[in-house]
Design an enzyme around this catalytic site. Structure first.
Site, PDB file in Angstrom:
ATOM      1  N   CYS A 454       2.838  -1.581   8.521  1.00 51.08           N
ATOM      2  CA  CYS A 454       2.250  -2.768   9.136  1.00 51.08           C
ATOM      3  C   CYS A 454       1.743  -3.741   8.075  1.00 51.08           C
ATOM      4  O   CYS A 454       1.669  -4.943   8.318  1.00 51.08           O
ATOM      5  CB  CYS A 454       1.124  -2.382  10.088  1.00 51.08           C
ATOM      6  SG  CYS A 454      -0.153  -1.371   9.316  1.00 51.08           S
ATOM      7  N   HIS A 827      -5.017  -0.345  10.063  1.00 45.11           N
ATOM      8  CA  HIS A 827      -3.855  -1.059  10.612  1.00 45.11           C
ATOM      9  C   HIS A 827      -3.982  -2.543  10.266  1.00 45.11           C
ATOM     10  O   HIS A 827      -5.081  -3.090  10.206  1.00 45.11           O
ATOM     11  CB  HIS A 827      -3.824  -0.869  12.134  1.00 45.11           C
ATOM     12  CG  HIS A 827      -2.679  -1.544  12.812  1.00 45.11           C
ATOM     13  ND1 HIS A 827      -1.374  -1.328  12.455  1.00 45.11           N
ATOM     14  CD2 HIS A 827      -2.644  -2.433  13.843  1.00 45.11           C
ATOM     15  CE1 HIS A 827      -0.583  -2.053  13.225  1.00 45.11           C
ATOM     16  NE2 HIS A 827      -1.331  -2.735  14.074  1.00 45.11           N
TER      17      HIS A 827
END
Length: 996
Positions: A454, A827
């Protein structure tokens, strides 16, 4: 007494005379009476109630029964026994037999007097069986309503267990056969009331026994999907759907549309009949179920069904807009049908002959409902005009009909079309291929997470949304000998033109992977960005040029042209320059060194350094101006040639530093700041802190990006172990070091240094402070005296001759957010928008680029949220508030784009001009073919997947799949957000035109 009563009732006396005589008999019945006389009176009253040929006789029978039930309960209980009730239910009464219409009313009347009797249990058991038998005989709406009334008043008589499920299913079959034979308003109102009683009973059962809902829906779908019935099932079935809990909708629709055992013909029949339900008055949520099924069919690529159903039903749905009672639901269904049917103009063109008449009718109606529907209809029509242009002869009457109604702006139209489309509208490469419903409604494409990648996905999307950079990359020619930039070009091209909802960046990841990164582990996105830009820069710098020629201005001098062409693309887009000065505090000698940068790494001020109370932040909730007030005491700034971050140095001359500031907006009717929003006065330049006054919406101890930049640009004391070796003094001396920007990059990248090494835990910890992000900011750029006179004003305010600084305006275009507490975990996702130099609605007629106003640049450009494969619409408010709602989600890397000024120099004008001239760049042949082939392959994959869906609905009770996993489905959206690959005329007398 029974003979007297019978003689009175049967006599020819007027009813008022009869009533007096009957009253005497009833009063006498309240007295003690022998059992035989009670039986005679009960038999007579039963006969009058069940076989009386007038309403008066039935009323007398009812009144007598009630008196004996109250005053002679033992005799009534003995008379009202199980055997008698069974005979009534199975054989009827008297000469009428089974044709007696009042048996159920009679039983309901008598039950109230035996509820506490010993025989009550036996009676309830009998009725539970008999009502099930009754509904299996498929009675009409009147009898079903009586059964429902009986069971609603006496729920003890409702069948239980398996019989209850069967009862619900048979009751739905009865509703499916309901028909109203009359077109009179009173008869229709009575019919609607009967249907509501029956569906209300189902609702009551479902509330207490939810396990009966899904088998009931199975039966409902079986009825409406049947192709064997000669007559279509009644629209009264719509009354059943309105009571199904909406939380079951997603699971029901998903599993229904994934059942391969349902043929296309059956599904087409079912959805067609559901669409007919829009004519059912007073129904709730019917339109939601219809739209959900249409969306479900689109999700599994059942386009042939959707096309056929839309073309066959859209005119009928449109006609229901005439009726206020069903208008809202019909309009919702119509909106979805039209907005999703974008591959062809056929559906919209079916409505063209009817639109002027409907508009005239709604205007004539002159109601709030009609006015609201007219505005929504006009918006829908303009969306279709926009999508299917080129039919002026057909559209002229329609345009005339809606000319007085509001016209939506282009952004609104694009939003509506992008939200529901089956087919792509964005590019010509894939205009003939279906745009799949699973693709984001934004039209943007996501990136597949390849296992904690990510960090890369967020950076790639931010670079892609930097439109000037994207256009330059896409415009690269073949054979540029730049392998990494070529892979980036292919990745950008697929993000621009692919039909997939998300694409895999595997090839680019392997090419751009820093060798020290651990596969499968979370990495620092800022570290990856720096490595990527450095790789791209070095490839071009070593002679493998990827960009051959830009459209140079004829006014560009040879020196400027040479300087410009000698830069790499990374330098042109992200490169800036910074002058580092170190001044010896003993001899005051200053040494300088200029160096290039592609990002500024901003450290957080120490906790003991208070945020300046007059630091300016642009609150999200305020769009009005930020007034720039001078300091009350300018002498506060004296004592140091730099901003005081460290203890002041006494005895030194004061110098006028320039700080960063946010840019406010002037609203109509507000007082205007004398300094303006695009200029810094001489006084402000001399005393720069005065330029950053004004209120802030952030807490007093909170940080802003401005604080971090000002801290970065403020002097640093070099002392103790960190002393500076002065060449003039030839020894280590205390000194001050300061950084000054000498050239602002086209795209300014700011990295907030949130990760610091904690020697106590031997790990990198994260600073979770909330940092306010200005949507627009000004940076001070140092200029030489020569440059001051003839300054390039691309995005810069006028320079002050005394300060040597000018202000450069930057617009926020991307924010990469890190969610988590460590750089090794968590994330990444990003917010992005495309900042351009021109107005959203295009170029002026003279062909010159029209700069966007502050307000348009900052608040009209759509924000998007990129979260791996998921792309959604967002807003600056969401960007600003993300940390407030989610403390671990903090802004980490910011992208700003330099805004052009009122005049632009050739050097800075060339980049945006190239993007404008090229528009959407033309791709070279190999790349176009690769995208086209992949789009076809994807469609084939989707069609194959749709055909291979596992069967879901099957005959009950063999398969439990129908009601399986519904509780789990409701929690599907509660994902953790981790980084693993897995991780919205006719009046009431026209009912017959609606229901039937």
């Amino acid at each position: 007494m029974d003979k007297i009563l019978e003689a009175v009732v049967m006599s020819s006396y007027p009813n008022n005379v009869k009533q007096g005589l009957v009253r005497r008999v009833i009063e006498a019945a309240k007295q003690p009476m022998d059992s035989e006389q009670c039986w005679s009176m009960l038999e007579l009253s039963t006969k009058l109630y069940l076989t009386g040929d007038t309403k008066y006789k039935r009323e007398i029978g009812k009144e007598v029964l009630e008196v004996y039930g109250h005053y002679h309960p033992e005799e009534f209980e003995e008379f009202f026994n199980v055997r008698f009730l069974l005979s009534l239910l199975q054989e009827g009464y008297g000469p009428l037999g089974k044709r007696s219409h009042y048996v159920l009313d009679y039983i309901q009347l008598g039950l109230q007097f035996v509820l506490e009797s010993p025989s009550a249990t036996s009676i309830f058991s009998l009725l539970r069986i008999e009502v099930l038998r009754k509904v299996c005989e498929k009675p009409g709406p009147k009898q079903c309503a009586k059964i429902s009334k009986l069971l609603t008043q006496h729920p003890q008589c409702i069948p239980t267990g398996k019989h209850q499920v069967l009862f619900c299913q048979q009751l739905i079959r009865c509703i499916g056969q309901f028909q109203c034979v009359s077109e009179g308003e009173e008869d229709i109102m009575e019919f609607l009331e009967q249907v509501n009683k029956v569906s209300g009973l189902l609702q009551r059962i479902w509330r207490t026994q939810t396990s009966a809902i899904l088998p009931s829906l199975k039966e409902l779908f079986t009825i409406i999907s049947s192709t064997e019935e000669q007559e279509a099932p009644s629209n009264a079935l719509a009354s059943v759907v309105q009571f199904v809990p909406l939380e079951l909708m997603d699971g029901v629709i998903r599993n229904l549309t994934n059942d391969d055992s349902i043929t296309d013909v059956q599904m087409m029949t079912a959805i067609g009949r559901m669409i007919d339900w829009v004519s059912w008055p007073l129904g709730k949520n019917i339109d939601k179920w219809i739209i959900a099924l249409l969306k479900g069919l689109a999700a599994v690529k059942k386009f042939s069904i959707l096309i056929e159903v839309t073309l066959s039903k859209i005119e009928k749905v449109f006609s229901k807009l005439l009726y206020p009672i069903v208008r809202e639901g019909a309009l919702s269904v119509l909106q979805y049908m039209l907005l999703s049917f974008q591959h062809s103009h056929e559906a919209f063109h079916l409505l063209l002959p009817h639109i002027p008449r409907l508009v005239a009718s709604l205007k004539k109606e002159n109601s709030n409902s009609a006015a609201s529907s007219l505005e929504q209809l006009a918006e829908l029509i303009h969306c279709m005009f926009f999508r299917f242009s080129g039919f002026p002869d057909l559209y002229e009457p329609v345009l005339e009909a809606v000319k007085a109604l509001p016209i939506p702006n282009e952004d609104r139209i694009k939003h509506l079309l992008g939200q529901n489309a089956w087919t792509s509208q964005k590019n010509e490469l894939a205009c003939f291929y279906p745009r799949l419903a699973s693709k984001s409604e934004t039209g943007k494409i996501g990136l597949i997470n390849l296992g904690n990648t990510c960090y890369m996905n967020s950076i790639i999307q931010s670079l892609f949304m930097a439109s000037d950079f994207r256009h330059s990359v896409l415009n690269l020619t073949e054979g540029n000998s730049q392998p990494l930039m070529t892979k980036l070009q292919w990745l950008f091209a697929f993000l621009e033109h692919s039909q997939r909802p998300a694409i895999s960046p595997e090839s680019f990841l392997s090419a751009s992977w820093p060798p020290w990164f651990t596969p499968g582990a979370q990495q620092d996105c800022s570290e990856y960005l720096k490595y990527l830009l450095d790789r791209l820069h070095e490839e071009e710098k070593t002679g493998k040029r990827i960009y051959q020629k830009l459209k140079e201005s004829s006014l560009m001098s040879q020196a400027v042209e040479h300087h410009y062409l000698s830069k790499t693309l990374i330098e042109k887009m992200f490169g800036g320059k910074m002058m580092t000065k170190i001044r010896c505090l003993k001899c005051l000698n200053v040494s300088s060194r200029e160096e290039a940068f592609t990002d500024l790494s901003l450290a957080f001020p120490p906790p003991d350094r208070n945020v300046q109370e007059n630091a300016s932040v642009l609150p999200v909730e305020e769009i009005g101006p930020k007034l720039i007030e001078p300091l009350e005491n300018p002498s506060q700034l004296t004592g140091s040639p730099w901003i005081q971050r460290k203890p002041p140095i006494t005895g030194e001359p004061a110098a006028p530093p320039v700080l960063v500031e946010t840019l406010g907006f002037q609203e109509p009717g507000k007082s205007t700041n004398p300094l303006g929003s695009d200029a810094v006065s001489v006084d402000a330049a001399k005393h720069p802190l005065s330029a950053f006054g004004g209120e802030t919406s952030a807490p007093k101890d909170s940080r802003s990006v401005l604080d971090l930049i000002n801290y970065f640009l403020s002097p640093e004391r070099l002392t103790a172990e960190n002393k500076y070796h002065c060449e003039k003094c030839a020894s280590l001396q205390d000194a001050e070091k300061v950084a000054e920007l000498t050239e602002g990059p086209h795209y300014l990248i700011l990295t907030l240094l949130r990760f610091s090494f904690d020697p106590r835990t031997m790990k990198r910890k994260k600073i979770l402070d909330n940092v306010s992000i200005p949507v627009v900011l000004k940076l001070p750029i140092l200029v030489t005296p020569e440059e001051t006179e003839d300054v390039c004003q691309h995005g810069k305010d006028r320079a002050d001759p005394e300060s040597g600084f000018m202000s450069v305006v930057y617009d926020l275009c991307s924010v990469v957010v890190h969610s988590g507490v460590s750089s090794e975990s968590g994330h990444y996702y990003c917010y992005s928008r495309e900042c351009t130099d021109t107005m959203p609605n295009g170029q002026p007629k003279d062909g010159t680029a029209k700069p966007a106003s502050d307000k348009q640049l900052d608040f009209e450009i759509q924000w998007y949220l990129f979260n791996d494969t998921r792309v959604s619409f967002s807003s600056f408010e969401s960007v600003s508030n993300v940390t407030s709602f989610f403390p671990k989600d903090t802004a980490y890397v910011l992208f700003y784009r330099q805004r052009p000024g009122r005049q632009s120099c050739p050097l800075h004008e060339a980049l945006p001009e190239a993007g404008r001239l090229h528009g959407e760049p033309s791709l070279h042949k190999d790349l176009m073919e690769a995208i086209s082939k992949d789009n076809i392959l994807y469609l084939q994959e989707q069609e194959k997947e749709a055909r291979n869906r596992a069967a879901y609905i099957s005959a009950l009770p063999k398969s439990p799949l129908w009601w399986r996993d519904f509780d789990r489905d409701k929690d599907d959206d509660n994902s953790s957000g981790g980084c693993s690959p897995a991780a919205g005329g006719g009046g009431s007398g026209s009912f017959h035109g609606l229901v039937f």
